[in-house]
Design a protein around this motif. Structure first.
Motif, PDB file in Angstrom:
ATOM      1  N   ILE A   1       0.846  -1.189   0.000  1.00 35.81           N
ATOM      2  CA  ILE A   1       0.000   0.000   0.000  1.00 35.81           C
ATOM      3  C   ILE A   1       0.885   1.243   0.000  1.00 35.81           C
ATOM      4  CG2 ILE A   1      -1.967  -1.123   1.102  1.00 35.81           C
ATOM      5  CD1 ILE A   1      -1.059   0.026   3.766  1.00 35.81           C
ATOM      6  N   LYS A   2       0.356   2.344  -0.530  1.00 34.52           N
ATOM      7  CA  LYS A   2       1.144   3.566  -0.692  1.00 34.52           C
ATOM      8  C   LYS A   2       1.634   4.120   0.644  1.00 34.52           C
ATOM      9  CE  LYS A   2      -0.832   5.143  -5.058  1.00 34.52           C
ATOM     10  NZ  LYS A   2      -1.578   6.244  -5.751  1.00 34.52           N
ATOM     11  N   THR A   3       0.860   3.899   1.701  1.00 36.29           N
ATOM     12  CA  THR A   3       1.245   4.424   3.014  1.00 36.29           C
ATOM     13  C   THR A   3       2.572   3.844   3.479  1.00 36.29           C
ATOM     14  OG1 THR A   3      -1.120   4.427   3.503  1.00 36.29           O
ATOM     15  CG2 THR A   3       0.376   4.890   5.332  1.00 36.29           C
ATOM     16  N   TYR A   4       2.774   2.543   3.212  1.00 33.49           N
ATOM     17  CA  TYR A   4       4.000   1.851   3.638  1.00 33.49           C
ATOM     18  C   TYR A   4       4.520   1.011   2.468  1.00 33.49           C
ATOM     19  CZ  TYR A   4       1.683   2.943   8.076  1.00 33.49           C
ATOM     20  OH  TYR A   4       1.032   3.579   9.104  1.00 33.49           O
ATOM     21  N   PRO A   5       5.092   1.645   1.454  1.00 33.38           N
ATOM     22  CA  PRO A   5       5.474   0.919   0.229  1.00 33.38           C
ATOM     23  C   PRO A   5       6.599  -0.089   0.421  1.00 33.38           C
ATOM     24  CG  PRO A   5       6.316   3.169   0.186  1.00 33.38           C
ATOM     25  CD  PRO A   5       5.401   3.081   1.366  1.00 33.38           C
ATOM     26  N   TYR A   6       7.310  -0.011   1.537  1.00 38.93           N
ATOM     27  CA  TYR A   6       8.411  -0.931   1.796  1.00 38.93           C
ATOM     28  C   TYR A   6       7.963  -2.211   2.500  1.00 38.93           C
ATOM     29  CZ  TYR A   6       7.809   2.056   5.878  1.00 38.93           C
ATOM     30  OH  TYR A   6       7.264   2.784   6.900  1.00 38.93           O
ATOM     31  N   VAL A   7       6.659  -2.340   2.756  1.00 42.15           N
ATOM     32  CA  VAL A   7       6.121  -3.552   3.389  1.00 42.15           C
ATOM     33  C   VAL A   7       5.423  -4.395   2.332  1.00 42.15           C
ATOM     34  CG1 VAL A   7       4.501  -4.474   5.090  1.00 42.15           C
ATOM     35  CG2 VAL A   7       5.860  -2.436   5.636  1.00 42.15           C
TER      36      VAL A   7
ATOM     37  N   GLU B   1      -9.790  -1.115  12.429  1.00 41.49           N
ATOM     38  CA  GLU B   1      -9.699   0.145  11.691  1.00 41.49           C
ATOM     39  C   GLU B   1     -10.359   1.278  12.464  1.00 41.49           C
ATOM     40  OE1 GLU B   1     -10.671   1.777   7.196  1.00 41.49           O
ATOM     41  OE2 GLU B   1     -12.120   0.435   8.157  1.00 41.49           O
ATOM     42  N   LYS B   2     -11.548   1.014  12.988  1.00 44.08           N
ATOM     43  CA  LYS B   2     -12.287   2.046  13.722  1.00 44.08           C
ATOM     44  C   LYS B   2     -11.591   2.414  15.030  1.00 44.08           C
ATOM     45  CE  LYS B   2     -16.811   2.933  15.828  1.00 44.08           C
ATOM     46  NZ  LYS B   2     -18.162   2.361  16.094  1.00 44.08           N
ATOM     47  N   HIS B   3     -11.140   1.410  15.774  1.00 44.33           N
ATOM     48  CA  HIS B   3     -10.559   1.646  17.087  1.00 44.33           C
ATOM     49  C   HIS B   3      -9.264   2.456  17.001  1.00 44.33           C
ATOM     50  CE1 HIS B   3      -9.450   1.012  21.253  1.00 44.33           C
ATOM     51  NE2 HIS B   3      -8.286   0.526  20.865  1.00 44.33           N
ATOM     52  N   PHE B   4      -8.415   2.121  16.038  1.00 41.72           N
ATOM     53  CA  PHE B   4      -7.113   2.775  15.938  1.00 41.72           C
ATOM     54  C   PHE B   4      -7.095   3.949  14.962  1.00 41.72           C
ATOM     55  CE2 PHE B   4      -5.889  -1.569  17.337  1.00 41.72           C
ATOM     56  CZ  PHE B   4      -5.262  -1.211  18.521  1.00 41.72           C
ATOM     57  N   GLY B   5      -8.190   4.142  14.231  1.00 37.80           N
ATOM     58  CA  GLY B   5      -8.234   5.236  13.268  1.00 37.80           C
ATOM     59  C   GLY B   5      -7.395   4.998  12.039  1.00 37.80           C
ATOM     60  N   PHE B   6      -7.195   3.731  11.686  1.00 29.81           N
ATOM     61  CA  PHE B   6      -6.437   3.412  10.475  1.00 29.81           C
ATOM     62  C   PHE B   6      -7.214   3.867   9.239  1.00 29.81           C
ATOM     63  CE2 PHE B   6      -4.643  -0.479  12.907  1.00 29.81           C
ATOM     64  CZ  PHE B   6      -3.635   0.305  13.457  1.00 29.81           C
ATOM     65  N   ASN B   7      -6.495   4.142   8.180  1.00 31.68           N
ATOM     66  CA  ASN B   7      -7.119   4.512   6.914  1.00 31.68           C
ATOM     67  C   ASN B   7      -6.813   3.432   5.887  1.00 31.68           C
ATOM     68  OD1 ASN B   7      -8.354   5.928   4.818  1.00 31.68           O
ATOM     69  ND2 ASN B   7      -6.515   7.125   4.368  1.00 31.68           N
TER      70      ASN B   7
ATOM     71  N   ILE C   1      -0.817  -5.178   8.067  1.00 31.78           N
ATOM     72  CA  ILE C   1       0.219  -4.174   7.794  1.00 31.78           C
ATOM     73  C   ILE C   1       0.117  -3.016   8.781  1.00 31.78           C
ATOM     74  CG2 ILE C   1       1.077  -2.511   6.095  1.00 31.78           C
ATOM     75  CD1 ILE C   1       0.163  -4.433   3.888  1.00 31.78           C
ATOM     76  N   HIS C   2      -1.082  -2.503   8.974  1.00 32.14           N
ATOM     77  CA  HIS C   2      -1.257  -1.352   9.868  1.00 32.14           C
ATOM     78  C   HIS C   2      -0.925  -1.702  11.310  1.00 32.14           C
ATOM     79  CE1 HIS C   2      -3.131   1.402   6.937  1.00 32.14           C
ATOM     80  NE2 HIS C   2      -3.632   0.299   6.395  1.00 32.14           N
ATOM     81  N   LEU C   3      -1.346  -2.865  11.771  1.00 31.90           N
ATOM     82  CA  LEU C   3      -1.045  -3.275  13.146  1.00 31.90           C
ATOM     83  C   LEU C   3       0.455  -3.491  13.328  1.00 31.90           C
ATOM     84  CD1 LEU C   3      -4.021  -5.728  13.770  1.00 31.90           C
ATOM     85  CD2 LEU C   3      -3.571  -3.625  15.039  1.00 31.90           C
ATOM     86  N   TYR C   4       1.108  -4.044  12.314  1.00 32.45           N
ATOM     87  CA  TYR C   4       2.562  -4.226  12.385  1.00 32.45           C
ATOM     88  C   TYR C   4       3.273  -2.881  12.509  1.00 32.45           C
ATOM     89  CZ  TYR C   4       7.279  -4.530  10.491  1.00 32.45           C
ATOM     90  OH  TYR C   4       8.632  -4.375  10.300  1.00 32.45           O
ATOM     91  N   MET C   5       2.853  -1.916  11.716  1.00 28.38           N
ATOM     92  CA  MET C   5       3.497  -0.608  11.769  1.00 28.38           C
ATOM     93  C   MET C   5       3.218   0.101  13.091  1.00 28.38           C
ATOM     94  SD  MET C   5       5.285  -0.443   9.109  1.00 28.38           S
ATOM     95  CE  MET C   5       5.852   1.219   9.449  1.00 28.38           C
ATOM     96  N   LYS C   6       2.123  -0.224  13.725  1.00 27.34           N
ATOM     97  CA  LYS C   6       1.799   0.408  15.005  1.00 27.34           C
ATOM     98  C   LYS C   6       2.591  -0.194  16.164  1.00 27.34           C
ATOM     99  CE  LYS C   6      -1.922   1.299  18.311  1.00 27.34           C
ATOM    100  NZ  LYS C   6      -1.455   2.697  18.560  1.00 27.34           N
ATOM    101  N   GLY C   7       2.706  -1.523  16.206  1.00 26.00           N
ATOM    102  CA  GLY C   7       3.278  -2.126  17.413  1.00 26.00           C
ATOM    103  C   GLY C   7       4.242  -3.277  17.194  1.00 26.00           C
TER     104      GLY C   7
END
Length: 554
Positions: free
Chosen positions: A65-71, A86-92, A103-109
């Motif tokens: 995804i464009k947000t994290y192109p290296y993943v 998505e709702k709880h953490f405000g991910f897009n 991907i989003h959870l990995y980048m968070k924690g």
């Protein structure tokens, strides 16, 4: 259901060999295929066979995804709480694909945090080229499979099924091993594509509440009554698994587990506005008691029902194909897989159902096997139940995944929902025992509300070989008669010399082992033991027929 395949540190440059190996699991994802190299890292290759269930447009992998192109993400599974995350953490989210949540959870924690926050089933390979790390992970029950092949020089290959690694194994002379359920592993990634294991961590243990249950609104609202809790938890487990852009169907044997699931699927689909009839599927030989019972259930729940019959010859002919797809020689697994394999073939050829619900896991979670009547104490029964759940990925879960994936279907198993299993594990062992001469009493009592006909709800458990059997001769007897012509007494006597690991104790075991070795020679360690009932010291066959109280306890 999809197929993932990855190669790290392969310096041969043989693209055709890579393609052939990756193609061995094409049945897991018949909709599309992609194989590509990783930018800026030599000798890294990722491949994906897709069965499109959600987000037909942007769900192809390796996912970036464009947000994290290296993943880069290769992932097989379903994440049921991805919208809540998505709702709880405000991910897009940039796609509609549930796997993007990883991907989003990995980048968070980090990777262990990500795995611990996932409510679902999964096997993944995540590559972070900025951090120069590779991560592997698998769900707690091992519902989705994954195998690994590696050596001390930094080479590693990963695949959903072992068959995608066997040709590579011949050259590398290393062991193919099942990736352990409930674990994540971290590897350093070198510029030449080689990897080195950094750590292996367990992110969740059976019987404990997963970390994601702390997410607001992730818990169902239930009362204090045990049976009410079980009813609500099973209902919620089915409901969350309805997410799909493809048609939903159910395997229906007419036994308790599949009947409860099918009834709930039909009920919840109607309530959610799904505008097609749920298809249910039963299989057996002529005169099968399973087919007769499933017919009653289908009429009661209003499904579009399909009955599949097979002849003794068709069953015997399918055994070798089944063992090839199973990657197992376990006796009870092979026996029970033939019917599931044949009905899955029918579903793919004759219908448009793709997402298939089934009742696997209930016998392990709720002490449904008949030998639990022999448990010396409630605590012993509880301990055995936990052991079975830990080993499910080598037996019933393996059977359920491979027989359906062989025909491009995606299986969903609500009885292995983490909320349900952690609640059941917390119960007093006395409550879980067979009661009033009926196994899985709490589940039966929980749904004694008109969901199913009474004769189905309280129908005694049957051995699989009896349920699918004809009125003339059982599947068990048909197999024994055929195998008697294939294996001699002297072959069986010499089996400990030929097969020193897990030597076959019966001609049937020998027959299956020979077929297994034909395709997966030297890999008998994938199954550490042959499944047998406990507390029966003289029993050498896994069938419920070896129990003296079979057909007499209810």
């Amino acid at each position: 259901m999809c197929g993932i395949w990855a190669l790290f540190g392969d310096d041969t440059g043989d693209i055709s060999k890579q393609y052939r190996s990756a193609a061995k699991i094409s049945h897991r994802g018949p909709d599309s295929f992609r194989i590509e190299s990783v930018n800026h890292f030599g000798n890294c290759c990722l491949a994906f066979h897709r069965l499109a269930i959600v987000d037909d447009l942007y769900g192809m992998q390796p996912m970036r995804i464009k947000t994290y192109p290296y993943v880069w993400l290769l992932y097989n599974g379903e994440i049921y709480n991805y919208r809540k995350v998505e709702k709880h953490f405000g991910f897009n989210y940039l796609t509609e694909c549930d796997g993007e949540s990883i991907i989003h959870l990995y980048m968070k924690g980090g990777i262990q945090y990500a795995a611990s926050m996932l409510d679902g089933v999964f096997a993944f390979c995540l590559l972070d080229t900025m951090a120069k790390k590779v991560y592997l992970g698998r769900d707690t029950f091992g519902v989705r499979p994954m195998f690994k092949l590696s050596d001390e020089e930094g080479f590693m290959a990963v695949c959903s099924e072992a068959k995608g690694l066997v040709d590579i194994q011949k050259h590398k002379k290393s062991e193919i091993v099942p990736f352990p359920p409930g674990y994540v592993e971290t590897f350093e990634l070198q510029p030449n594509g080689n990897v080195a294991l950094v750590e292996s961590e367990k992110f969740h243990s059976l019987g404990t509440s997963p970390k994601w249950m702390d997410v607001p609104e992730s818990l169902v609202s239930i009362g204090q009554d045990v049976e009410e809790n079980i009813r609500e938890l099973i209902t919620d487990a089915v409901k969350k698994r309805l997410m799909s852009d493809r048609r939903i169907g159910c395997l229906l044997s007419g036994g308790l587990d599949s009947s409860v699931v099918a009834a709930l699927v039909c009920k919840l689909c109607k309530e959610s506005g799904i505008n097609y009839p749920v298809q249910t599927f039963s299989i057996g030989m002529e005169g099968s008691t399973d087919i007769a019972a499933a017919r009653k259930v289908a009429a009661h729940i209003g499904s579009e029902h399909h009955e599949v019959t097979f002849t003794p010859e068709e069953g015997v002919q399918a055994v070798e194909e089944v063992i090839y797809h199973l990657e197992s020689y376990d006796i009870t697994t092979v026996r029970a897989s033939v019917g599931m394999y044949l009905v899955s073939r029918y579903i793919t050829k004759e219908t448009d159902s793709v997402v298939i619900f089934s009742g696997e896991g209930a016998d392990e979670v709720a002490q449904g096997y008949l030998y639990f009547y022999k448990a010396p104490t409630p605590e012993a029964g509880n301990e055995e139940s936990m052991r079975l759940m830990r080993d499910l990925h080598m037996f019933d879960v393996l059977r359920a995944d491979r027989t359906t994936a062989a025909h491009g279907l995606e299986l969903r198993v609500p009885f292995l929902d983490h909320q349900l299993t952690s609640f059941y594990a917390s119960l007093d062992p006395i409550l879980k025992q067979p009661k009033n001469k009926c196994e899985k009493y709490l589940i039966r009592k929980a749904f004694d509300n008109g969901l199913l006909p009474s004769e189905i709800l309280w129908r005694p458990k049957e051995a699989f070989s009896d349920g699918v059997s004809s009125s003339k001769k059982s599947w068990f007897e048909i197999l024994q008669d055929h195998i008697e012509t294939q294996v001699t007494d002297s072959q069986l006597e010499e089996s400990p010399q030929k097969f020193p690991f897990n030597p076959p104790l019966t001609k049937e075991g020998y027959f299956y082992r020979e077929i297994f070795e034909k395709y997966y020679h030297g890999n008998s360690h994938w199954i550490p033991y042959i499944w047998l009932p406990k507390w029966l010291p003289d029993c050498s066959d896994p069938s419920a027929r070896c129990l003296a109280h079979y057909r007499t306890r209810c």
